[in-house]
Write a protein that holds these residues in place. Structure first.
Motif, PDB file in Angstrom:
ATOM      1  N   SER A  73      10.377  39.009 -40.024  1.00 12.90           N
ATOM      2  CA  SER A  73      11.701  38.399 -40.199  1.00 12.90           C
ATOM      3  C   SER A  73      12.344  38.107 -38.853  1.00 12.90           C
ATOM      4  N   ILE A  74      12.192  39.045 -37.907  1.00 10.85           N
ATOM      5  CA  ILE A  74      12.822  38.864 -36.601  1.00 10.85           C
ATOM      6  C   ILE A  74      12.214  37.686 -35.856  1.00 10.85           C
ATOM      7  N   ILE A  75      10.886  37.598 -35.827  1.00 13.55           N
ATOM      8  CA  ILE A  75      10.241  36.535 -35.052  1.00 13.55           C
ATOM      9  C   ILE A  75      10.543  35.164 -35.643  1.00 13.55           C
ATOM     10  N   VAL A  76      10.620  35.078 -36.972  1.00 20.11           N
ATOM     11  CA  VAL A  76      10.954  33.795 -37.604  1.00 20.11           C
ATOM     12  C   VAL A  76      12.415  33.438 -37.340  1.00 20.11           C
ATOM     13  N   THR A  77      13.309  34.419 -37.439  1.00 19.42           N
ATOM     14  CA  THR A  77      14.728  34.157 -37.228  1.00 19.42           C
ATOM     15  C   THR A  77      15.029  33.800 -35.786  1.00 19.42           C
ATOM     16  N   VAL A  78      14.441  34.532 -34.837  1.00 16.40           N
ATOM     17  CA  VAL A  78      14.667  34.234 -33.422  1.00 16.40           C
ATOM     18  C   VAL A  78      14.156  32.833 -33.083  1.00 16.40           C
ATOM     19  N   GLY A  79      12.995  32.486 -33.616  1.00 15.47           N
ATOM     20  CA  GLY A  79      12.478  31.137 -33.391  1.00 15.47           C
ATOM     21  C   GLY A  79      13.402  30.073 -33.956  1.00 15.47           C
ATOM     22  N   SER A 150       9.904  29.094 -38.497  1.00 15.47           N
ATOM     23  CA  SER A 150      11.026  28.988 -37.565  1.00 15.47           C
ATOM     24  C   SER A 150      11.577  27.570 -37.530  1.00 15.47           C
ATOM     25  N   ILE A 151      10.682  26.588 -37.488  1.00 15.73           N
ATOM     26  CA  ILE A 151      11.134  25.189 -37.441  1.00 15.73           C
ATOM     27  C   ILE A 151      11.882  24.827 -38.719  1.00 15.73           C
ATOM     28  N   MET A 152      11.345  25.224 -39.862  1.00 16.69           N
ATOM     29  CA  MET A 152      11.997  24.884 -41.131  1.00 16.69           C
ATOM     30  C   MET A 152      13.349  25.585 -41.265  1.00 16.69           C
ATOM     31  N   LEU A 153      13.411  26.853 -40.884  1.00 17.39           N
ATOM     32  CA  LEU A 153      14.694  27.560 -40.953  1.00 17.39           C
ATOM     33  C   LEU A 153      15.691  26.979 -39.955  1.00 17.39           C
ATOM     34  N   GLY A 154      15.186  26.549 -38.783  1.00 12.09           N
ATOM     35  CA  GLY A 154      16.073  25.902 -37.829  1.00 12.09           C
ATOM     36  C   GLY A 154      16.649  24.609 -38.375  1.00 12.09           C
ATOM     37  N   ILE A 155      15.813  23.829 -39.060  1.00  9.71           N
ATOM     38  CA  ILE A 155      16.293  22.588 -39.681  1.00  9.71           C
ATOM     39  C   ILE A 155      17.341  22.898 -40.757  1.00  9.71           C
ATOM     40  N   MET A 156      17.105  23.957 -41.519  1.00  4.71           N
ATOM     41  CA  MET A 156      18.059  24.327 -42.573  1.00  4.71           C
ATOM     42  C   MET A 156      19.373  24.839 -42.004  1.00  4.71           C
ATOM     43  N   ALA A 157      19.315  25.493 -40.842  1.00  4.94           N
ATOM     44  CA  ALA A 157      20.538  26.028 -40.240  1.00  4.94           C
ATOM     45  C   ALA A 157      21.337  24.957 -39.508  1.00  4.94           C
ATOM     46  N   ALA A 205      31.028  31.488 -34.446  1.00  5.06           N
ATOM     47  CA  ALA A 205      30.999  31.724 -35.891  1.00  5.06           C
ATOM     48  C   ALA A 205      29.948  30.834 -36.553  1.00  5.06           C
ATOM     49  N   ALA A 206      29.826  29.592 -36.093  1.00  8.24           N
ATOM     50  CA  ALA A 206      28.813  28.684 -36.634  1.00  8.24           C
ATOM     51  C   ALA A 206      27.412  29.211 -36.369  1.00  8.24           C
ATOM     52  N   VAL A 207      27.190  29.718 -35.162  1.00  5.21           N
ATOM     53  CA  VAL A 207      25.869  30.260 -34.816  1.00  5.21           C
ATOM     54  C   VAL A 207      25.547  31.464 -35.689  1.00  5.21           C
ATOM     55  N   MET A 208      26.507  32.344 -35.871  1.00  6.04           N
ATOM     56  CA  MET A 208      26.267  33.530 -36.687  1.00  6.04           C
ATOM     57  C   MET A 208      25.994  33.177 -38.138  1.00  6.04           C
ATOM     58  N   LEU A 209      26.707  32.184 -38.661  1.00  4.44           N
ATOM     59  CA  LEU A 209      26.432  31.742 -40.027  1.00  4.44           C
ATOM     60  C   LEU A 209      25.036  31.134 -40.131  1.00  4.44           C
ATOM     61  N   GLY A 210      24.635  30.404 -39.090  1.00  9.96           N
ATOM     62  CA  GLY A 210      23.279  29.862 -39.069  1.00  9.96           C
ATOM     63  C   GLY A 210      22.232  30.957 -39.046  1.00  9.96           C
ATOM     64  N   ILE A 211      22.473  32.016 -38.246  1.00 10.44           N
ATOM     65  CA  ILE A 211      21.551  33.149 -38.209  1.00 10.44           C
ATOM     66  C   ILE A 211      21.511  33.843 -39.564  1.00 10.44           C
ATOM     67  N   GLY A 212      22.680  33.989 -40.188  1.00 10.67           N
ATOM     68  CA  GLY A 212      22.726  34.630 -41.499  1.00 10.67           C
ATOM     69  C   GLY A 212      21.935  33.860 -42.541  1.00 10.67           C
TER      70      GLY A 212
END
Length: 295
Positions: A73-79, A150-157, A205-212
């Motif tokens: 979870s950490i490596i995917v989220t950090v990416g 990571s790429i897909m979650l980044g696109i979603m965030a 706040a936007a970054v934290m919501l994206g991480i969440g």
């Protein structure tokens, strides 16, 4: 006058009731989650759960190791954060400060529409398009890797980060920007030395919501990360299959016997996820207060 007073008190009572229901619902959710999760530790120690490097819930003996799932979870989220935060903030700056008003009026609704696309659609796109592309480009055995997730979650965030950051940047008083320009600053100097610091509370706040959203996403990572419960290396783990905590719960909860240790282990994973998101919210609120811009 009396009727107006009654109406105001009625609205006040309704708002209080709505807030109280939300608090009670959250409290009951915590009880439901932790009461089942804590039962696991009647047979397995907390240290073993947190440090065991294997997740074999059906083997003999069983292994309920959170570590490979947590690290996945950490490596995917950090990416996802590395991918989405710079791109999202840059896009927000362009829309709010640099783009032609007509172009900005088109881009802003498009980003908000992207935020409403179901995660299964993103996952299907990643599985059909991104997975084979990464496999062919990098020459690896499978494209279902942590990098793909990571790429897909980044696109979603991205839509969340862009939309909230853009609102925060637009909320900076125009007089402050004009004052900076009047003192001889260039437009770019005004953006990164005045506007961005003034909007830092909203941007954080936007970054934290994206991480969440990234750490709590289930369907997309389940479809594109390979779901291999092994401890990922670094940086080689980016190009190997991983399994996240959310994907583990989604994959196994439907078939696990209710009341078994495996059942309680999944609730324990959910408890860890709850605590993680709670900590993220605390950090977000601290950053928001710490960098709140005051006139």
């Amino acid at each position: 006058m009396f009727n107006r007073y009654k109406k105001e008190k009625g609205i006040e009572s309704l708002l209080f009731l709505s807030g109280a229901v939300a608090v009670v619902a959250l409290f009951l959710l915590c009880i439901f989650l932790f009461s089942d999760g804590i039962l696991l530790f009647q047979h397995i120690s907390v240290i073993s759960f947190l440090t065991d490097t294997k997740w074999f819930p059906t083997s003999e003996p069983v292994h309920f190791g959170l570590l490979p799932l947590l690290l996945g979870s950490i490596i995917v989220t950090v990416g996802a954060v590395i991918f989405s935060v710079p791109l999202g903030i840059a896009a927000a700056i362009y829309i709010s400060e640099l783009a032609d008003p007509k172009i900005a009026g088109i881009l802003k609704p498009i980003t908000e529409i992207l935020a409403g696309i179901p995660s299964v659609v993103y996952g299907f796109f990643g599985l059909v398009v991104l997975v084979p592309t990464i496999q062919k480009t990098l020459g690896i055995p499978t494209g279902q890797t942590a990098l793909t997730g990571s790429i897909m979650l980044g696109i979603m965030a991205l839509p969340t980060i862009i939309s909230i950051s853009e609102d925060a940047i637009n909320s900076v008083p125009r007089s402050i920007k004009e004052g900076s320009l009047a003192l001889g600053s260039t437009r770019w100097q005004t953006i990164y030395k005045v506007t961005i610091p003034a909007a830092l509370s909203g941007i954080s706040a936007a970054v934290m919501l994206g991480i969440g959203r990234a750490i709590g996403e289930t369907m997309t990572v389940m479809m594109v990360t390979g779901n291999s419960a092994i401890i990922p290396g670094f940086p080689s783990g980016l190009f190997a299959p991983v399994r996240t905590m959310t994907a583990t719960i989604a994959l196994e909860m439907g078939e696990v016997p209710q009341g078994s240790d495996h059942f309680h282990a999944l609730f324990a994973i959910g408890s860890v996820l709850f605590i993680t998101t709670f900590i993220i919210n605390i950090v977000a609120n601290y950053i928001k207060r710490r960098y709140r811009f005051e006139l």
